[in-house]
Scaffold this motif. Sequence first.
Motif, PDB file in Angstrom:
ATOM      1  N   GLY A   1       0.764  -1.151   0.173  1.00  0.00           N
ATOM      2  CA  GLY A   1      -0.086  -0.062  -0.138  1.00  0.00           C
ATOM      3  C   GLY A   1       0.982   1.304  -0.075  1.00  0.00           C
ATOM      4  O   GLY A   1       2.150   1.350  -0.001  1.00  0.00           O
ATOM      5  N   VAL A   2      -0.008   2.454  -0.101  1.00  0.00           N
ATOM      6  CA  VAL A   2       0.823   3.713  -0.133  1.00  0.00           C
ATOM      7  C   VAL A   2       0.034   4.624   1.158  1.00  0.00           C
ATOM      8  O   VAL A   2      -0.939   4.377   1.510  1.00  0.00           O
ATOM      9  N   GLY A   3       0.712   5.760   1.209  1.00  0.00           N
ATOM     10  CA  GLY A   3      -0.054   6.716   1.991  1.00  0.00           C
ATOM     11  C   GLY A   3       0.668   7.913   2.040  1.00  0.00           C
ATOM     12  O   GLY A   3       1.534   8.353   1.240  1.00  0.00           O
ATOM     13  N   PHE A   4       0.250   8.793   3.051  1.00  0.00           N
ATOM     14  CA  PHE A   4       1.231  10.185   2.981  1.00  0.00           C
ATOM     15  C   PHE A   4       0.992  10.778   4.398  1.00  0.00           C
ATOM     16  O   PHE A   4       0.485  10.600   5.244  1.00  0.00           O
TER      17      PHE A   4
ATOM     18  N   LEU B   1       4.802  11.609   0.196  1.00  0.00           N
ATOM     19  CA  LEU B   1       4.076  10.237  -0.480  1.00  0.00           C
ATOM     20  C   LEU B   1       4.685   9.002  -0.025  1.00  0.00           C
ATOM     21  O   LEU B   1       6.009   9.303  -0.135  1.00  0.00           O
ATOM     22  N   TRP B   2       4.537   8.138   0.470  1.00  0.00           N
ATOM     23  CA  TRP B   2       5.058   6.830   0.819  1.00  0.00           C
ATOM     24  C   TRP B   2       4.685   5.499   0.446  1.00  0.00           C
ATOM     25  O   TRP B   2       3.451   5.459   0.240  1.00  0.00           O
ATOM     26  N   ALA B   3       5.457   4.360   0.460  1.00  0.00           N
ATOM     27  CA  ALA B   3       5.000   3.136   0.075  1.00  0.00           C
ATOM     28  C   ALA B   3       5.025   2.686   1.542  1.00  0.00           C
ATOM     29  O   ALA B   3       5.916   2.762   2.253  1.00  0.00           O
ATOM     30  N   GLY B   4       4.133   1.881   1.990  1.00  0.00           N
ATOM     31  CA  GLY B   4       3.905   1.156   3.382  1.00  0.00           C
ATOM     32  C   GLY B   4       4.577  -0.016   3.276  1.00  0.00           C
ATOM     33  O   GLY B   4       4.959  -0.620   2.460  1.00  0.00           O
ATOM     34  N   ILE B   5       4.663  -0.560   4.562  1.00  0.00           N
ATOM     35  CA  ILE B   5       5.411  -1.804   4.709  1.00  0.00           C
ATOM     36  C   ILE B   5       4.237  -2.713   5.505  1.00  0.00           C
ATOM     37  O   ILE B   5       3.748  -2.237   6.649  1.00  0.00           O
ATOM     38  N   ALA B   6       4.179  -4.066   4.984  1.00  0.00           N
ATOM     39  CA  ALA B   6       3.202  -4.980   5.788  1.00  0.00           C
ATOM     40  C   ALA B   6       3.767  -5.069   7.298  1.00  0.00           C
ATOM     41  O   ALA B   6       4.831  -5.005   7.535  1.00  0.00           O
ATOM     42  N   PRO B   7       2.637  -5.255   8.366  1.00  0.00           N
ATOM     43  CA  PRO B   7       3.123  -5.297   9.754  1.00  0.00           C
ATOM     44  C   PRO B   7       4.210  -6.574   9.734  1.00  0.00           C
ATOM     45  O   PRO B   7       4.019  -7.602   9.112  1.00  0.00           O
ATOM     46  N   ASN B   8       5.303  -6.420  10.674  1.00  0.00           N
ATOM     47  CA  ASN B   8       6.137  -7.222  10.779  1.00  0.00           C
ATOM     48  C   ASN B   8       6.782  -7.151  12.346  1.00  0.00           C
ATOM     49  O   ASN B   8       7.276  -6.051  12.637  1.00  0.00           O
ATOM     50  N   ALA B   9       6.579  -8.101  13.117  1.00  0.00           N
ATOM     51  CA  ALA B   9       7.032  -8.123  14.517  1.00  0.00           C
ATOM     52  C   ALA B   9       8.570  -8.055  14.578  1.00  0.00           C
ATOM     53  O   ALA B   9       9.084  -7.360  15.214  1.00  0.00           O
TER      54      ALA B   9
ATOM     55  N   THR C   1       6.377   4.519  11.985  1.00  0.00           N
ATOM     56  CA  THR C   1       5.546   4.362  11.071  1.00  0.00           C
ATOM     57  C   THR C   1       6.422   3.506   9.614  1.00  0.00           C
ATOM     58  O   THR C   1       7.138   4.556   9.121  1.00  0.00           O
ATOM     59  N   PRO C   2       6.385   2.359   9.857  1.00  0.00           N
ATOM     60  CA  PRO C   2       7.299   1.930   8.515  1.00  0.00           C
ATOM     61  C   PRO C   2       6.910   2.150   7.141  1.00  0.00           C
ATOM     62  O   PRO C   2       5.867   1.864   6.634  1.00  0.00           O
ATOM     63  N   HIS C   3       7.937   2.850   6.622  1.00  0.00           N
ATOM     64  CA  HIS C   3       7.524   3.487   5.362  1.00  0.00           C
ATOM     65  C   HIS C   3       8.786   3.750   4.360  1.00  0.00           C
ATOM     66  O   HIS C   3       9.866   3.880   4.811  1.00  0.00           O
ATOM     67  N   ILE C   4       8.702   3.627   3.111  1.00  0.00           N
ATOM     68  CA  ILE C   4       9.633   4.360   2.365  1.00  0.00           C
ATOM     69  C   ILE C   4       9.200   5.527   1.444  1.00  0.00           C
ATOM     70  O   ILE C   4       8.152   5.408   0.848  1.00  0.00           O
ATOM     71  N   THR C   5       9.863   6.511   1.816  1.00  0.00           N
ATOM     72  CA  THR C   5       9.430   7.988   1.278  1.00  0.00           C
ATOM     73  C   THR C   5       9.621   7.885  -0.160  1.00  0.00           C
ATOM     74  O   THR C   5      10.727   7.404  -0.771  1.00  0.00           O
ATOM     75  N   LEU C   6       8.548   8.385  -1.016  1.00  0.00           N
ATOM     76  CA  LEU C   6       8.604   8.299  -2.550  1.00  0.00           C
ATOM     77  C   LEU C   6       8.679   9.568  -3.166  1.00  0.00           C
ATOM     78  O   LEU C   6       9.306   9.997  -4.154  1.00  0.00           O
ATOM     79  N   ALA C   7       8.044  10.582  -2.300  1.00  0.00           N
ATOM     80  CA  ALA C   7       8.118  12.017  -2.884  1.00  0.00           C
ATOM     81  C   ALA C   7       7.736  12.997  -1.834  1.00  0.00           C
ATOM     82  O   ALA C   7       7.240  12.699  -0.569  1.00  0.00           O
TER      83      ALA C   7
END
Length: 181
Positions: free
Chosen positions: A76-79, A89-97, A123-129
């Motif tokens: 997924g994505v978010g902001f 804007l970012w790409a999300g990361i699936a929950p991971n213990a 908030t695990p994410h990879i910034t895209l923009a």
Amino acid sequence: MVAALPRLFVALRPPVAVRDVLIDTMDGVVAARWQDDAQLHLTLRYIGETDPRVADDLVDALGRIDAPRFELAVRGVGFFERKGQPTALWAGIAPNAALDTLQKKVERVCQSVGLEAEHRKFTPHITLARLNSAAGPVAPWLAQHSRLAAPAWPVDSVRLYESTLTPGGSQYDPVVEWRLR
């Protein structure tokens, strides 16, 4: 002239296949400042400007983290927004213990060398923009990429990066890398 203190952060670097999927999403928002391949990472802890002695202590302490290898997946994505205005804007990361545990260990190490505690929720994410007030609407982009997924990848190392501000944007250089067990 006094040399600037190094600006540091601890992060995970996704492999080429994942970065390619992320780069393919980078279009469709007017005036967005899209990240380039070298900037794509998942920050575990932003440290900021750091006294070189503290940085040396941090390198030693991070090298003693004991954590297993694990897999991550983009989902997924978010902001992020400030005062109702989207800022990234970012790409999300699936929950991971395992990721959450590793991030907590990095945070404890940072505090153990005298760095102030991080007050923002992880908030695990990879910034895209990055976005400013001139950026176009983000809702169409979010809808188009809402089901973003990339191949799961093995996380087998953690890196300490130095961030240098340049006229073209931030440049991220790996300083040291530690292998996970």
